[in-house]
Design an enzyme around this catalytic site. Structure first.
Site, PDB file in Angstrom:
ATOM      1  N   ASN A 100       7.639  -8.312   1.133  1.00 33.21           N
ATOM      2  CA  ASN A 100       8.235  -7.133   1.509  1.00 33.21           C
ATOM      3  C   ASN A 100       7.756  -6.513   2.677  1.00 33.21           C
ATOM      4  O   ASN A 100       8.461  -5.674   3.349  1.00 33.21           O
ATOM      5  CB  ASN A 100       7.710  -6.206   0.328  1.00 33.21           C
ATOM      6  CG  ASN A 100       7.940  -4.667   0.638  1.00 33.21           C
ATOM      7  OD1 ASN A 100       9.016  -4.111   0.351  1.00 33.21           O
ATOM      8  ND2 ASN A 100       6.924  -3.925   0.962  1.00 33.21           N
ATOM      9  N   SER A 152       0.882  -1.390   0.076  1.00 34.21           N
ATOM     10  CA  SER A 152      -0.060  -0.181  -0.103  1.00 34.21           C
ATOM     11  C   SER A 152       0.835   1.431  -0.090  1.00 34.21           C
ATOM     12  O   SER A 152       0.384   2.493  -0.356  1.00 34.21           O
ATOM     13  CB  SER A 152      -0.932  -0.076   1.325  1.00 34.21           C
ATOM     14  OG  SER A 152      -0.111  -0.435   2.542  1.00 34.21           O
ATOM     15  N   TYR A 155      15.425  -6.160  14.641  1.00 26.57           N
ATOM     16  CA  TYR A 155      15.241  -5.972  13.401  1.00 26.57           C
ATOM     17  C   TYR A 155      16.487  -6.589  12.444  1.00 26.57           C
ATOM     18  O   TYR A 155      16.393  -7.134  11.770  1.00 26.57           O
ATOM     19  CB  TYR A 155      15.129  -4.429  12.877  1.00 26.57           C
ATOM     20  CG  TYR A 155      14.894  -4.015  11.822  1.00 26.57           C
ATOM     21  CD1 TYR A 155      13.628  -4.092  10.893  1.00 26.57           C
ATOM     22  CD2 TYR A 155      15.983  -3.378  10.675  1.00 26.57           C
ATOM     23  CE1 TYR A 155      13.663  -3.613   9.538  1.00 26.57           C
ATOM     24  CE2 TYR A 155      15.662  -3.209   9.601  1.00 26.57           C
ATOM     25  CZ  TYR A 155      14.472  -3.324   8.855  1.00 26.57           C
ATOM     26  OH  TYR A 155      14.411  -2.837   7.559  1.00 26.57           O
ATOM     27  N   SER A 211      17.478  -6.138   4.446  1.00 23.76           N
ATOM     28  CA  SER A 211      18.114  -4.832   4.647  1.00 23.76           C
ATOM     29  C   SER A 211      19.648  -4.920   4.883  1.00 23.76           C
ATOM     30  O   SER A 211      20.040  -6.085   5.312  1.00 23.76           O
ATOM     31  CB  SER A 211      17.295  -4.413   5.927  1.00 23.76           C
ATOM     32  OG  SER A 211      18.128  -3.196   6.408  1.00 23.76           O
TER      33      SER A 211
HETATM   34  N1  LIG Z   1      13.134   2.172   3.863  1.00 24.56           N
HETATM   35  C1  LIG Z   1      14.199   1.520   4.032  1.00 24.56           C
HETATM   36  O1  LIG Z   1      15.070   2.510   4.161  1.00 24.56           O
HETATM   37  C2  LIG Z   1      14.573   0.112   3.995  1.00 24.56           C
HETATM   38  C3  LIG Z   1      15.746  -0.312   3.942  1.00 24.56           C
HETATM   39  C4  LIG Z   1      16.074  -1.761   3.856  1.00 24.56           C
HETATM   40  C5  LIG Z   1      14.899  -2.579   4.133  1.00 24.56           C
HETATM   41  N2  LIG Z   1      13.535  -2.217   3.979  1.00 24.56           N
HETATM   42  C6  LIG Z   1      12.798  -3.195   4.156  1.00 24.56           C
HETATM   43  O2  LIG Z   1      11.741  -2.920   2.895  1.00 24.56           O
HETATM   44  C7  LIG Z   1      10.629  -3.159   3.344  1.00 24.56           C
HETATM   45  C8  LIG Z   1       9.346  -2.045   3.132  1.00 24.56           C
HETATM   46  O3  LIG Z   1       9.845  -0.825   3.910  1.00 24.56           O
HETATM   47  P1  LIG Z   1       9.226   0.422   3.601  1.00 24.56           P
HETATM   48  O4  LIG Z   1      10.186   1.155   3.866  1.00 24.56           O
HETATM   49  O5  LIG Z   1       8.506   0.606   2.187  1.00 24.56           O
HETATM   50  O6  LIG Z   1       8.239   0.575   4.669  1.00 24.56           O
HETATM   51  P2  LIG Z   1       6.825   1.332   4.773  1.00 24.56           P
HETATM   52  O7  LIG Z   1       7.133   2.537   4.159  1.00 24.56           O
HETATM   53  O8  LIG Z   1       6.873   1.734   6.444  1.00 24.56           O
HETATM   54  O9  LIG Z   1       5.614   0.619   4.226  1.00 24.56           O
HETATM   55  C9  LIG Z   1       5.377  -0.582   5.062  1.00 24.56           C
HETATM   56  C10 LIG Z   1       4.241  -1.502   4.387  1.00 24.56           C
HETATM   57  O10 LIG Z   1       4.111  -2.526   5.039  1.00 24.56           O
HETATM   58  C11 LIG Z   1       2.801  -2.881   5.290  1.00 24.56           C
HETATM   59  N3  LIG Z   1       2.762  -3.551   6.687  1.00 24.56           N
HETATM   60  C12 LIG Z   1       3.304  -3.157   7.658  1.00 24.56           C
HETATM   61  N4  LIG Z   1       3.096  -4.201   8.822  1.00 24.56           N
HETATM   62  C13 LIG Z   1       2.363  -5.296   8.071  1.00 24.56           C
HETATM   63  C14 LIG Z   1       1.609  -6.661   8.441  1.00 24.56           C
HETATM   64  N5  LIG Z   1       2.207  -7.039   9.449  1.00 24.56           N
HETATM   65  N6  LIG Z   1       1.096  -7.385   7.263  1.00 24.56           N
HETATM   66  C15 LIG Z   1       1.051  -6.737   6.225  1.00 24.56           C
HETATM   67  N7  LIG Z   1       1.464  -5.567   5.688  1.00 24.56           N
HETATM   68  C16 LIG Z   1       2.021  -4.815   6.741  1.00 24.56           C
HETATM   69  C17 LIG Z   1       2.372  -1.403   5.407  1.00 24.56           C
HETATM   70  O11 LIG Z   1       0.746  -1.585   5.281  1.00 24.56           O
HETATM   71  P3  LIG Z   1      -0.357  -0.329   5.799  1.00 24.56           P
HETATM   72  O12 LIG Z   1       0.012   0.768   4.916  1.00 24.56           O
HETATM   73  O13 LIG Z   1      -1.499  -0.871   5.810  1.00 24.56           O
HETATM   74  O14 LIG Z   1       0.252   0.178   7.145  1.00 24.56           O
HETATM   75  C18 LIG Z   1       2.913  -0.449   4.097  1.00 24.56           C
HETATM   76  O15 LIG Z   1       2.253  -1.102   3.082  1.00 24.56           O
HETATM   77  C19 LIG Z   1      10.477  -3.602   4.756  1.00 24.56           C
HETATM   78  O16 LIG Z   1      10.578  -5.029   4.996  1.00 24.56           O
HETATM   79  C20 LIG Z   1      11.670  -2.959   5.472  1.00 24.56           C
HETATM   80  O17 LIG Z   1      12.210  -3.747   6.387  1.00 24.56           O
HETATM   81  C21 LIG Z   1      13.363  -0.730   4.035  1.00 24.56           C
END
Ligand SMILES: NC(=O)c1ccc[n+]([C@@H]2O[C@H](COP(=O)([O-])OP(=O)(O)OC[C@H]3O[C@@H](n4cnc5c(N)ncnc54)[C@H](OP(=O)(O)O)[C@@H]3O)[C@@H](O)[C@H]2O)c1
Length: 258
Positions: free
Chosen positions: A89, A13, A162, A149
């Protein structure tokens, strides 16, 4: 007529998942846009995909909950007939970002259930569905892709749960890659660096300064589309003799320097 290949993208989303969902849809995949709370945001992604001629459905579900994982699979099969790609993801950051000497077992459970146990058992469900579906014997390779990550190997003392969950996901990638190789299912890890999203918004100033100071050889924030491009290349078949591989999408962060 051959059915549209389909992909489940957990947590699509917003952020990285959203970019993966829209890029996969643009590449001909019917996409299940999963979310946990944010129905409006998920619907917006579905509407965008459809407006661009693609196919998508939104399915609510907490990846940490067994019945929700089952619903995600059932709704996808009901709508698209099969599952060709799973992208694990969805993820949350460490609750309260507490120093590891203050971390709580409740926080640990929440992060582990969402970031490791949920993806493990969703992969198990999807893999069994892929095998039952019987199309694994044909030439069409299927994929499970895990978004980890740089925290899988870079220490953050205020996010121990994490870091450990993401490190565990690398082993999970190898385990499923080995188990499913004979079934023509490729399993890959994408390892993003610092990516602009809601997750990193609260620590933007800190990372702005670090990037400016040369944290990464490529001196900019990563974008969700950078991660999505790696996923799309893999599922489009760019790496037919690879599995269990980690792809760094991190501006070169993983390079050790003197
Ligand atoms: N951003 C970074 O710098 C970074 C770096 C390395 C790795 N990552 C990894 O990449 C992935 C995505 O990160 P992001 O930065 O895009 O996160 P984000 O912007 O916080 O978005 C999180 C997404 O996951 C959904 N979500 C959270 N908890 C959930 C659950 N229990 N079941 C189903 N959906 C769930 C949320 O849905 P809602 O909209 O309904 O809340 C949202 O769509 C994660 O695994 C994160 O650890 C991120």
């Amino acid at each position: 007529m051959k059915p549209t290949p389909s992909a489940i993208v957990t947590g699509s989303s917003r952020g990285i998942g959203r970019a993966i969902a829209t890029q996969l849809a643009a590449n001909g995949f019917g996409v299940t846009v999963n979310y946990v709370r944010n129905a409006d945001a998920a619907q917006e992604v579905v509407d965008e995909i459809k407006a661009n001629g693609g196919q998508a459905i939104a399915v609510q579900g907490n990846v940490a909950e067994p019945t929700d994982r089952q619903r995600l699979v059932d709704k996808t099969v009901e709508h698209f007939e099969s599952i060709d790609v799973l992208v694990n993801n969805a993820g949350i950051t460490s609750v309260g970002r507490k120093d590891l000497l203050e971390a709580t077992s409740e926080g640990w459970d929440e992060v582990f259930n969402t970031n490791l146990k949920g993806p493990f058992f969703l992969s198990q469900l999807v893999a069994n569905q892929m095998l039952d579906n019987g199309r694994t014997s044909d030439s069409q390779r299927r994929y499970i892709i895990n978004i980890t990550s740089i925290s899988a190997y870079a220490v953050s003392l205020n996010r121990a749960d994490y870091c450990i969950a993401k490190a565990g996901m690398q082993m999970m990638t190898w385990l499923f890659a080995d188990r499913l190789a004979d079934n023509n299912i490729g399993v890959f890890e994408i390892c993003p660096g610092v990516i602009a999203s809601d997750m990193t918004a609260p620590v933007k100033a800190k990372y702005d300064a670090l990037i400016e100071d040369g944290l990464t050889p490529i001196r900019r924030w990563g974008q969700s589309s950078d991660v999505a491009a790696a996923v799309t290349s893999i599922v489009n078949g760019a790496f037919p003799f690879s599995t269990g591989e980690r792809f760094n999408v991190d501006g070169g962060f993983h390079i050790r320097r003197l």
